[in-house]
Design an enzyme around this catalytic site. Sequence first.
Site, PDB file in Angstrom:
ATOM      1  N   GLY A 173       0.834  -1.209   0.000  1.00  0.00           N
ATOM      2  CA  GLY A 173       0.000   0.000   0.000  1.00  0.00           C
ATOM      3  C   GLY A 173       0.857   1.243   0.000  1.00  0.00           C
ATOM      4  N   ASN A 174       0.264   2.374   0.251  1.00  0.00           N
ATOM      5  CA  ASN A 174       1.029   3.619   0.371  1.00  0.00           C
ATOM      6  C   ASN A 174       0.362   4.532   1.395  1.00  0.00           C
ATOM      7  OD1 ASN A 174      -0.873   5.505  -1.053  1.00  0.00           O
ATOM      8  ND2 ASN A 174      -0.498   4.032  -2.709  1.00  0.00           N
TER       9      ASN A 174
END
Length: 398
Positions: free
Chosen positions: A209-210
């Site tokens: 993810g980020n």
Amino acid sequence: MLKGKNILLGISGGIAAYKCANLIRLLVKEGANVKVVATKAALEFITPQTISVLSKNEVLTDFFDNNHNWNNHVKLSEWANYFIIAPATANTIAKMAHGLCDNLLLAAYLSYKEKQNVLICPAMDLEMYNHQTVVNNIAILKEKGYQLLDAEYGELASGLIGQGRMKEPEQIIASLIKHIQTHLKFINQHVIITAGPTYEAIDPVRYIGNRSSGKMGIALAEAFAAEGAKVTLVLGPTHESVKNNTITVINVESSEQMYNAFMQLIKNATIIICAAAVADYKPETTANQKIKKTKNNLELNLIKTHDILLECGKIKSKNQLLIGFALETENCIENAKEKLTRKNADLIILNTSSSKGEGFNYDTNKISIIDKHNKITNFELKSKTEVANDILNYILTN
Ligand code: CTP
């Protein structure tokens, strides 16, 4: 039309204040959020209990509440999408026309920026209403850009018959709705927006993810909805919430889901905004079971995801406005221009993340807007809500 709108009702001290009970009730019934600021004289005609029960908010009268907390009139004005002053007595009208500020209602009025969104409903006896000074004061307010709803003819509190009755709550609401319909800047637009991060599953419990919060995309969705647009937000996993309940939110997790949901919306959209931090790569395969810690090295083969902005650029029509974002750390302008051309966007919003307060997870952002003719417009560091409004104004004026 009033659903989710924040309406500040200013009540000044006239007999017609009793009608505000019904006005508040009807506004709440229409789905509006109502806060009331009343003069002390107003509370001689309608009780604070009636107001607070109907509006679901405490009535504000003083600059300080009983616990010595400051009732911030500036915040109150910023909160309100529309400000109705009903009844507006001769005294309050005179003070508004000449900038006097001896109560909270007047302070909120003077702090309120969008003059055209202030509806003033005079109510007084006929001789007062016809008095030259009152006529002049009403003319001053009209000239300044405020909306005045003329008083009606009929029986007055004095027993006389003439012009001076406050407009009925139903008429005030009808005028407000008509005003909103004619003044909203994006009323016939359908805006679709991607926002937030994506999670690309490695196995049932892990993902790539980020740190995107989705705040910028949500702020844009809120800004367009406030200006009357039909807004659909395709939102990756985030803890942020969407306040305006006219916005259709499609919650997704992976880039694949975001892509599939968004591409279905494109045909009917007039403004397409890709604000999401979509993962560029995802694991080629997702393990069905949790991967056990048996190997010394674990290799993940990553493959490219769909580039949603690029795909939109391939199919967009001339009448659709396509806006992308670029988060850059070096050669910012060049990279942003390259993205604009390669992805066939009409505008790129560049944020460089070079200074504190910009980009992911912050409540503020500093942007530059780059158009197809390489025109660059720079903006100061601002809250994401203000940045969103800058973007809306840019679209309207360019
Ligand atoms: N974007 C997208 N789908 C992707 C990747 C990016 O829709 N799979 C969109 C973003 O929402 C943004 C724009 O493309 O509007 C630019 O995103 P950015 O991450 O800055 O650029 P990338 O194209 O991913 O290129 P790079 O990471 O190499 O800078």
